[in-house]
Design a protein around this motif. Structure first.
Motif, PDB file in Angstrom:
ATOM      1  N   ASP A 164       7.179   7.658  -0.012  1.00 60.69           N
ATOM      2  CA  ASP A 164       6.934   7.353   1.402  1.00 60.69           C
ATOM      3  C   ASP A 164       8.231   6.946   2.095  1.00 60.69           C
ATOM      4  O   ASP A 164       9.160   6.440   1.471  1.00 60.69           O
ATOM      5  CB  ASP A 164       5.924   6.203   1.538  1.00 60.69           C
ATOM      6  CG  ASP A 164       4.517   6.668   1.234  1.00 60.69           C
ATOM      7  OD1 ASP A 164       4.326   7.893   1.120  1.00 60.69           O
ATOM      8  OD2 ASP A 164       3.622   5.810   1.092  1.00 60.69           O
ATOM      9  N   ASN A 208       0.804  -1.221   0.000  1.00 58.22           N
ATOM     10  CA  ASN A 208       0.000   0.000   0.000  1.00 58.22           C
ATOM     11  C   ASN A 208       0.842   1.278   0.000  1.00 58.22           C
ATOM     12  O   ASN A 208       0.300   2.376  -0.029  1.00 58.22           O
ATOM     13  CB  ASN A 208      -0.948   0.012   1.194  1.00 58.22           C
ATOM     14  CG  ASN A 208      -2.094  -0.955   0.983  1.00 58.22           C
ATOM     15  OD1 ASN A 208      -2.520  -1.165  -0.159  1.00 58.22           O
ATOM     16  ND2 ASN A 208      -2.568  -1.563   2.048  1.00 58.22           N
ATOM     17  N   GLN A 264       3.300   4.317  -1.300  1.00 59.76           N
ATOM     18  CA  GLN A 264       3.424   5.072  -2.549  1.00 59.76           C
ATOM     19  C   GLN A 264       4.870   5.551  -2.699  1.00 59.76           C
ATOM     20  O   GLN A 264       5.599   5.640  -1.700  1.00 59.76           O
ATOM     21  CB  GLN A 264       2.518   6.313  -2.517  1.00 59.76           C
ATOM     22  CG  GLN A 264       1.067   6.029  -2.195  1.00 59.76           C
ATOM     23  CD  GLN A 264       0.386   5.216  -3.280  1.00 59.76           C
ATOM     24  OE1 GLN A 264       0.705   5.353  -4.462  1.00 59.76           O
ATOM     25  NE2 GLN A 264      -0.525   4.343  -2.884  1.00 59.76           N
TER      26      GLN A 264
END
Lengths: 361, 194
Positions: free
Chosen positions: A215, A210, A212
């Protein structure tokens, strides 16, 4: 309706709470204890009452632990020479008699109540906490992603091919760590690349899938017992299954960076054509280096017309292609059954167990 | 005195808490695979049952005095949970070797029905304080006797090794416990608990 029972029950609860609070303050408080590592090499002062593993973590010494201190993985074995108390029944399933005799303990189960003397391999003292930003995400198959991270602090990592890192994963009950093998070769000092398969309900893989680009990710490492033999005359055998490709990729690219003519076999087992990844990259590598052989085998849907390679379980392919009695070293990574079957084949081919390294998952 | 001895023997044999009331079955089934763990668990059970009965008796009197018997169940449970916690802390601090051998079983006992049952029986049968202590101790020893017998048989069976595959583990333990319970029926009528 009488209120007496209500008052009584509250009174009892109050008394019990006070008693427990007093007991907690006077009994669980062990004062300041010392942890002596490798006979005076490093001395840590810590408040007693915590587990050895969490005390070491708090002082940036990262002992491998996949379960996060619940006593269910048995990775955090270290030598406690004095001050650890008796071996607890919770540790026994993970320790052999020989290990108990040589004072090995599970760091997560040892509680610090007094000054404690431990020995940690100097390699583990070099394990650091890394901060990195996510640089690239690529879908390798429908459920496996290649995740590239650029290191920020510290900005370089020095690891051996086939080692792994532990990703810090936020979870409701506090951070937990999940182990992933490094797939980038050792000469890439500023990046760490992982292959992550999404496991439904899996905490670590859901977190990583999850994320991106941009990050921040934190991890500790490098860990792992894989030691590549530097003698170029020794043939290297890599056998992977499922998503057990990451350490193989790191090993293979690291080898061909230094010795272009070394002989190396990669065997990789998948279920169907949908699970194949990195095959084109490896074929290109094999064109450049004649000593490199790459074999993929499919175990399911054998009537698939688009596949003209090997079929069946991967240990059968190992059996088919390898000749006996060549000096070899083997690295295996995959499900336990695959490892077991492949070990048998390799032993028949004359590879001694000391030269076989494996990661089960 | 004779009355107390009767209660003690009855609690062990004729009214064995595990084999005639079938109480405390979860640890009974899960920990009776080896004599060593059964022994550690039994010690923890003896200790906790006697201790909690000793605390619960005066508290029950207090509740009766204030006409609040309605909350006795919940108070018993709270007292049991708290005293187990306290005992664990004391043991960890002062008797670490004891903690290592049977302390880890203590949290299991907090939710063990045997412990609550003994406190409830003492109310039901209107025991005096001394009789309560004897009954509690006897019940726990009875539980120990039962689990040790089953564990010992289970260990012997493992050596012979001809238990059918589907019965291994829980299945065979239930059968052993059933046969031993039948055997304990033979003590019936020898002494009565009242």
């Amino acid at each position: 309706m009488s209120f007496v029972p209500v008052i009584i029950i509250n009174l009892i609860l109050l008394i019990i709470t006070i008693l427990l609070a007093i007991a907690d303050h006077f009994l669980v408080n062990y004062g300041i204890c010392n942890i002596d590592i490798n006979v005076d090499e490093k001395l840590i002062e810590i408040e007693g009452g915590q587990s050895l593993l969490s005390s070491l973590y708090a002082n940036d010494i990262f002992i491998p632990s996949a379960c996060g201190g619940k006593g269910s993985c048995g990775y955090c074995k270290i030598t406690v020479t004095a001050g650890g108390g008796q071996v607890l029944p919770t540790e026994l399933p993970y320790l052999t008699r020989k290990e108990i005799r040589s004072n090995l303990r599970l760091a997560c189960q040892v509680k610090i109540r007094e000054d404690i003397f431990i020995r940690i391999p100097s390699e583990l003292l070099n394990i650091k906490m890394f901060t990195a930003t996510l640089e690239s995400i690529r879908d390798l198959t429908y459920d496996i992603k290649e995740i590239g991270m650029r290191l920020i602090e510290p900005s370089e990592i020095s690891h051996r091919p086939g080692q792994y890192v532990q990703i810090q994963t936020p979870s409701p009950g506090g951070d937990i760590f999940r182990a992933y093998s490094i797939s980038s070769p050792v000469y890439e000092l500023n990046t760490v690349e992982l292959n992550v398969r999404l496991i439904p309900g899996g905490i670590g893989s859901t977190y990583l899938h999850n994320l991106q680009v941009g990050d921040t990710v934190k991890f500790t490492g490098p860990y792992g017992e894989f030691i590549l033999n530097d003698d170029p005359s020794v043939e290297i055998i890599c056998v992977g299954g499922g998503c057990g490709m990451a350490p193989m990729k790191s090993i293979i690219y690291s080898i061909y960076d230094r010795c272009p003519d070394r002989s190396c076999w990669l065997f990789f087992g998948c279920r169907t054509t949908k699970d194949i990844f990195y095959l084109d990259e490896f074929k290109q590598l094999a064109d450049k280096h004649p000593g490199f052989h790459v074999i993929y085998a499919l175990s399911d849907k054998l009537d698939d017309q688009s596949w003209d390679g090997d079929t069946g379980f991967i240990h059968l392919a190992v059996d088919k292609y390898l000749k006996t009695n060549i000096k070899r070293q083997a690295f295996l990574c995959g499900p336990p059954l695959m490892i077991e079957a492949t070990m048998k084949v390799l032993e028949q081919k004359g590879v001694v167990p000391q030269d076989i390294f494996y990661d089960e998952f | 005195m004779a009355h107390l001895i009767t209660i003690f023997i009855a609690a062990i044999l004729t009214h064995n808490i595990a084999l005639t009331y079938l109480l405390g079955m979860c640890p009974f089934v899960s920990l009776s695979r080896s004599v060593k763990t059964a022994f550690g668990m039994s010690f923890a059970v003896i200790f906790v049952i006697t201790l909690t009965a000793a605390i619960n008796w005066p508290i029950h009197r207090l509740l009766v005095y204030y006409n609040s018997e309605i909350i006795s169940y919940i108070v018993f449970i709270i007292i049991i949970a708290a005293s187990v916690q306290l005992v664990e802390m004391i043991m960890e601090r002062f008797f670490p070797s004891l903690q290592a051998s049977f302390g880890i079983f203590l949290p299991l006992i907090t939710v063990n029905c045997t412990v609550l049952a003994v406190s409830l029986f003492m109310v039901l049968r209107e025991y005096s304080y001394i009789a309560t202590l004897v009954f509690a101790f006897g019940s726990a020893v009875g539980w120990m006797l039962a689990i040790m017998i089953v564990a010992a048989i289970n260990e012997k069976l493992k050596l012979i090794g001809d238990v059918p595959k589907g019965l291994r583990g829980t299945g065979i333990i239930m059968i052993i416990a059933g046969i031993i319970a039948l055997a304990f029926l033979g003590f019936g009528g020898m002494v009565d608990i009242k």
